[in-house]
Design a protein around this motif. Structure first.
Motif, PDB file in Angstrom:
ATOM      1  N   ILE A  34       0.837  -1.202   0.000  1.00  0.00           N
ATOM      2  CA  ILE A  34       0.000   0.000   0.000  1.00  0.00           C
ATOM      3  C   ILE A  34       0.871   1.251   0.000  1.00  0.00           C
ATOM      4  CG2 ILE A  34      -1.600   1.354   1.411  1.00  0.00           C
ATOM      5  CD1 ILE A  34      -2.874  -1.405   2.201  1.00  0.00           C
ATOM      6  N   ASN A  35       1.907   1.260   0.808  1.00  0.00           N
ATOM      7  CA  ASN A  35       2.788   2.430   0.877  1.00  0.00           C
ATOM      8  C   ASN A  35       3.576   2.662  -0.408  1.00  0.00           C
ATOM      9  OD1 ASN A  35       2.000   3.091   3.474  1.00  0.00           O
ATOM     10  ND2 ASN A  35       3.679   1.979   4.444  1.00  0.00           N
ATOM     11  N   ALA A  36       3.708   1.633  -1.232  1.00  0.00           N
ATOM     12  CA  ALA A  36       4.494   1.749  -2.455  1.00  0.00           C
ATOM     13  C   ALA A  36       3.714   2.295  -3.645  1.00  0.00           C
ATOM     14  CB  ALA A  36       5.082   0.379  -2.828  1.00  0.00           C
ATOM     15  N   VAL A  37       2.391   2.409  -3.526  1.00  0.00           N
ATOM     16  CA  VAL A  37       1.615   2.867  -4.674  1.00  0.00           C
ATOM     17  C   VAL A  37       1.821   4.359  -4.917  1.00  0.00           C
ATOM     18  CG1 VAL A  37      -0.113   1.062  -4.408  1.00  0.00           C
ATOM     19  CG2 VAL A  37      -0.520   3.301  -3.396  1.00  0.00           C
ATOM     20  N   ALA A  38       1.663   4.734  -6.174  1.00  0.00           N
ATOM     21  CA  ALA A  38       1.902   6.121  -6.566  1.00  0.00           C
ATOM     22  C   ALA A  38       0.629   6.958  -6.627  1.00  0.00           C
ATOM     23  CB  ALA A  38       2.595   6.155  -7.928  1.00  0.00           C
ATOM     24  N   ASN A  39      -0.530   6.284  -6.748  1.00  0.00           N
ATOM     25  CA  ASN A  39      -1.780   7.043  -6.889  1.00  0.00           C
ATOM     26  C   ASN A  39      -2.973   6.165  -6.487  1.00  0.00           C
ATOM     27  OD1 ASN A  39      -2.519   5.453  -9.242  1.00  0.00           O
ATOM     28  ND2 ASN A  39      -1.002   6.668 -10.355  1.00  0.00           N
ATOM     29  N   ASP A  41      -5.434   5.035  -8.281  1.00  0.00           N
ATOM     30  CA  ASP A  41      -5.707   3.929  -9.214  1.00  0.00           C
ATOM     31  C   ASP A  41      -4.818   2.719  -8.902  1.00  0.00           C
ATOM     32  OD1 ASP A  41      -7.691   5.309 -10.551  1.00  0.00           O
ATOM     33  OD2 ASP A  41      -6.305   6.114 -12.070  1.00  0.00           O
ATOM     34  N   ALA A  42      -3.565   2.975  -8.587  1.00  0.00           N
ATOM     35  CA  ALA A  42      -2.658   1.881  -8.229  1.00  0.00           C
ATOM     36  C   ALA A  42      -3.089   1.225  -6.918  1.00  0.00           C
ATOM     37  CB  ALA A  42      -1.231   2.389  -8.133  1.00  0.00           C
ATOM     38  N   LEU A  43      -3.592   2.025  -5.995  1.00  0.00           N
ATOM     39  CA  LEU A  43      -4.105   1.476  -4.741  1.00  0.00           C
ATOM     40  C   LEU A  43      -5.319   0.596  -5.013  1.00  0.00           C
ATOM     41  CD1 LEU A  43      -4.134   1.330  -1.644  1.00  0.00           C
ATOM     42  CD2 LEU A  43      -5.547   3.402  -1.682  1.00  0.00           C
ATOM     43  N   ALA A  44      -6.241   1.075  -5.806  1.00  0.00           N
ATOM     44  CA  ALA A  44      -7.440   0.292  -6.132  1.00  0.00           C
ATOM     45  C   ALA A  44      -7.076  -1.020  -6.819  1.00  0.00           C
ATOM     46  CB  ALA A  44      -8.373   1.109  -7.016  1.00  0.00           C
ATOM     47  N   ALA A  45      -6.047  -1.005  -7.653  1.00  0.00           N
ATOM     48  CA  ALA A  45      -5.637  -2.207  -8.376  1.00  0.00           C
ATOM     49  C   ALA A  45      -5.164  -3.312  -7.433  1.00  0.00           C
ATOM     50  CB  ALA A  45      -4.540  -1.867  -9.384  1.00  0.00           C
ATOM     51  N   LEU A  46      -4.680  -2.947  -6.253  1.00  0.00           N
ATOM     52  CA  LEU A  46      -4.242  -3.957  -5.289  1.00  0.00           C
ATOM     53  C   LEU A  46      -5.398  -4.836  -4.821  1.00  0.00           C
ATOM     54  CD1 LEU A  46      -1.838  -1.925  -2.973  1.00  0.00           C
ATOM     55  CD2 LEU A  46      -1.202  -3.580  -4.744  1.00  0.00           C
ATOM     56  N   TYR A  47      -6.612  -4.329  -4.930  1.00  0.00           N
ATOM     57  CA  TYR A  47      -7.785  -5.032  -4.414  1.00  0.00           C
ATOM     58  C   TYR A  47      -8.540  -5.823  -5.483  1.00  0.00           C
ATOM     59  CZ  TYR A  47      -7.118  -2.472  -0.103  1.00  0.00           C
ATOM     60  OH  TYR A  47      -6.594  -1.988   1.067  1.00  0.00           O
ATOM     61  N   VAL A  48      -8.093  -5.788  -6.724  1.00  0.00           N
ATOM     62  CA  VAL A  48      -8.801  -6.450  -7.822  1.00  0.00           C
ATOM     63  C   VAL A  48      -8.366  -7.911  -7.920  1.00  0.00           C
ATOM     64  CG1 VAL A  48      -9.194  -6.455 -10.309  1.00  0.00           C
ATOM     65  CG2 VAL A  48      -9.014  -4.282  -9.078  1.00  0.00           C
ATOM     66  N   TYR A  49      -9.347  -8.798  -7.833  1.00  0.00           N
ATOM     67  CA  TYR A  49      -9.073 -10.236  -7.951  1.00  0.00           C
ATOM     68  C   TYR A  49      -8.916 -10.624  -9.417  1.00  0.00           C
ATOM     69  CZ  TYR A  49     -10.217 -10.893  -3.050  1.00  0.00           C
ATOM     70  OH  TYR A  49     -10.217 -10.834  -1.686  1.00  0.00           O
ATOM     71  N   ASN A  50      -8.038 -11.599  -9.668  1.00  0.00           N
ATOM     72  CA  ASN A  50      -7.834 -12.080 -11.038  1.00  0.00           C
ATOM     73  C   ASN A  50      -8.778 -13.258 -11.329  1.00  0.00           C
ATOM     74  OD1 ASN A  50      -6.712 -14.358  -9.850  1.00  0.00           O
ATOM     75  ND2 ASN A  50      -4.618 -13.803 -10.293  1.00  0.00           N
ATOM     76  N   ASP A  51      -8.562 -13.908 -12.453  1.00  0.00           N
ATOM     77  CA  ASP A  51      -9.427 -15.009 -12.876  1.00  0.00           C
ATOM     78  C   ASP A  51      -8.889 -16.381 -12.487  1.00  0.00           C
ATOM     79  OD1 ASP A  51     -11.196 -13.231 -14.027  1.00  0.00           O
ATOM     80  OD2 ASP A  51     -10.209 -13.297 -15.980  1.00  0.00           O
TER      81      ASP A  51
END
Length: 68
Positions: A34-39, A41-51
């Motif tokens: 979380i601390n490494a994200v730049a914005n 959108d990058a934070l939100a992407a950490l929470y997206v599950y893949n297939d």
């Protein structure tokens, strides 16, 4: 389990001790990501599950507690 140990001196089962270590490790890893994200959108992407089966997300998950 920890409170029980403090109040009654009953031993904490080793699987619970291992679980507590795993939770602290997972939380530390999540905080680093979380601390490494730049914005936002990058934070939100950490929470997206893949297939994958089962689905996973970049942030990771907390461990499942023991059943004992």
């Amino acid at each position: 389990m920890v409170v029980r140990n403090v109040e009654s001196s009953k031993a904490i089962p080793s699987d619970w001790l291992d679980y507590r270590v795993a939770v602290r490790t997972a939380a530390s890893n999540m905080r680093t990501k979380i601390n490494a994200v730049a914005n936002v959108d990058a934070l939100a992407a950490l929470y997206v599950y893949n297939d994958a089966t089962p689905p996973v997300r970049p942030l990771g998950e907390f461990p499942t507690p023991p059943t004992s």
